[in-house]
Scaffold this active site. Structure first.
Site, PDB file in Angstrom:
ATOM      1  N   HIS A  30       0.843  -1.208   0.000  1.00  0.00           N
ATOM      2  CA  HIS A  30       0.000   0.000   0.000  1.00  0.00           C
ATOM      3  C   HIS A  30       0.877   1.256   0.000  1.00  0.00           C
ATOM      4  CE1 HIS A  30      -2.982  -2.649   2.451  1.00  0.00           C
ATOM      5  NE2 HIS A  30      -3.403  -2.620   1.203  1.00  0.00           N
ATOM      6  N   ARG A 103      -1.708  -6.371  -8.486  1.00  0.00           N
ATOM      7  CA  ARG A 103      -0.713  -7.380  -8.120  1.00  0.00           C
ATOM      8  C   ARG A 103      -0.744  -8.556  -9.078  1.00  0.00           C
ATOM      9  NH1 ARG A 103      -3.032  -7.392  -2.113  1.00  0.00           N
ATOM     10  NH2 ARG A 103      -4.824  -6.911  -3.405  1.00  0.00           N
ATOM     11  N   SER A 140      -2.871  -7.570   3.181  1.00  0.00           N
ATOM     12  CA  SER A 140      -3.079  -7.461   4.637  1.00  0.00           C
ATOM     13  C   SER A 140      -3.562  -8.793   5.194  1.00  0.00           C
ATOM     14  CB  SER A 140      -4.118  -6.387   4.943  1.00  0.00           C
ATOM     15  OG  SER A 140      -3.715  -5.150   4.431  1.00  0.00           O
TER      16      SER A 140
HETATM   17  P1  ADP Z   1      -5.685  -6.071   0.637  1.00  0.00           P
HETATM   18  O1  ADP Z   1      -6.318  -6.729   1.809  1.00  0.00           O
HETATM   19  O2  ADP Z   1      -5.705  -6.941  -0.579  1.00  0.00           O
HETATM   20  O3  ADP Z   1      -4.330  -5.518   0.943  1.00  0.00           O
HETATM   21  P2  ADP Z   1      -6.890  -3.431   0.475  1.00  0.00           P
HETATM   22  O4  ADP Z   1      -8.323  -3.124   0.265  1.00  0.00           O
HETATM   23  O5  ADP Z   1      -6.348  -3.006   1.796  1.00  0.00           O
HETATM   24  O6  ADP Z   1      -6.700  -4.948   0.219  1.00  0.00           O
HETATM   25  O7  ADP Z   1      -6.025  -2.777  -0.685  1.00  0.00           O
HETATM   26  C1  ADP Z   1      -6.329  -1.534  -1.208  1.00  0.00           C
HETATM   27  C2  ADP Z   1      -5.731  -1.374  -2.566  1.00  0.00           C
HETATM   28  O8  ADP Z   1      -4.309  -1.343  -2.425  1.00  0.00           O
HETATM   29  C3  ADP Z   1      -5.993  -2.537  -3.512  1.00  0.00           C
HETATM   30  O9  ADP Z   1      -7.128  -2.277  -4.272  1.00  0.00           O
HETATM   31  C4  ADP Z   1      -4.784  -2.527  -4.384  1.00  0.00           C
HETATM   32  O10 ADP Z   1      -5.009  -1.571  -5.387  1.00  0.00           O
HETATM   33  C5  ADP Z   1      -3.705  -1.975  -3.522  1.00  0.00           C
HETATM   34  N1  ADP Z   1      -2.763  -2.969  -3.022  1.00  0.00           N
HETATM   35  C6  ADP Z   1      -2.935  -3.819  -1.986  1.00  0.00           C
HETATM   36  N2  ADP Z   1      -1.832  -4.544  -1.763  1.00  0.00           N
HETATM   37  C7  ADP Z   1      -0.931  -4.148  -2.695  1.00  0.00           C
HETATM   38  C8  ADP Z   1       0.423  -4.533  -3.016  1.00  0.00           C
HETATM   39  N3  ADP Z   1       1.061  -5.478  -2.329  1.00  0.00           N
HETATM   40  N4  ADP Z   1       1.026  -3.912  -4.046  1.00  0.00           N
HETATM   41  C9  ADP Z   1       0.374  -2.969  -4.752  1.00  0.00           C
HETATM   42  N5  ADP Z   1      -0.881  -2.563  -4.507  1.00  0.00           N
HETATM   43  C10 ADP Z   1      -1.535  -3.136  -3.499  1.00  0.00           C
END
Ligand code: ADP
Length: 175
Positions: A30, A103, A140
């Site tokens: 993130h 991803r 996460s």
């Molecule tokens: P997650 O539980 O999959 O981390 P989130 O809703 O917290 O989901 O993620 C928010 C956004 O952040 C996702 O839609 C994606 O665009 C981005 N994201 C999540 N993890 C990554 C990562 N490891 N690398 C790049 N972008 C990410």
């Protein structure tokens, strides 16, 4: 006269972008997206989604605070929450785009429909950043699962998020 004019100082268009997510908790993946978006856009809105039907490990306030701490060095990143339609928030704050990290192919399958819907209902564009290969396996939920069983996840999250995760897991396993 300088050709490098600052659009904010000049009173011209301010390019704002929203980066929504549950961030439960913030990961290095993130943070990488916020950082890269902050280099391309004038203002980045890190928006923590409120979803009453989804049980999160961290409260809304905790998730926002972790992002605030980890992005303190990025002056053009703001942290807020959303409990309504993302495009309504975008309209209200004059945000023309949504920025998402991709991803793997399953992210694309989900995001493309969402992007098309947001464009259809509000004309809001979605821009995708290819995940940094160093972080593309991070989510996460996977980090929480691994950490719950004692796996080492320290280098997958910002320091404050790691420490919050360890504290919460200890609280949860206390008798
Ligand atoms: P997650 O539980 O999959 O981390 P989130 O809703 O917290 O989901 O993620 C928010 C956004 O952040 C996702 O839609 C994606 O665009 C981005 N994201 C999540 N993890 C990554 C990562 N490891 N690398 C790049 N972008 C990410």
């Amino acid at each position: 006269m300088s050709t490098q004019q600052n659009p904010i100082a000049e009173g011209n268009i301010v390019r704002r972008v929203a980066c929504p997510g549950s961030f439960d908790p913030l990961t290095n993946g993130h943070l990488d997206i916020f950082t890269r978006a902050s280099e391309v856009f004038d203002e980045v809105y890190a928006l923590v989604t409120v979803n009453p039907s989804k049980k999160t490990m961290f409260s809304l306030e905790e998730r926002m605070e972790l992002i605030q701490e980890a992005t303190a060095h990025l002056p053009n990143v703001r942290v807020d929450s959303i409990s309504s339609l993302l495009v309504d928030y975008c309209r209200a704050h004059d945000i023309k785009g949504i920025c998402k990290g991709l991803r793997v192919a399953t992210d694309f399958d989900y995001e493309i429909q969402m992007a098309q819907m947001n464009h259809k209902i509000a004309g809001v564009e979605t821009l995708f950043l290819a995940a940094n290969p160093q972080h593309s396996y991070l989510s996460s939920s996977l980090i929480k699962e691994v950490a719950r069983y004692g796996g080492e996840v320290q280098d997958m999250l910002p320091a404050s998020a790691y420490s919050a995760l360890m504290t919460r897991l200890a609280e949860q396993s206390a008798p």
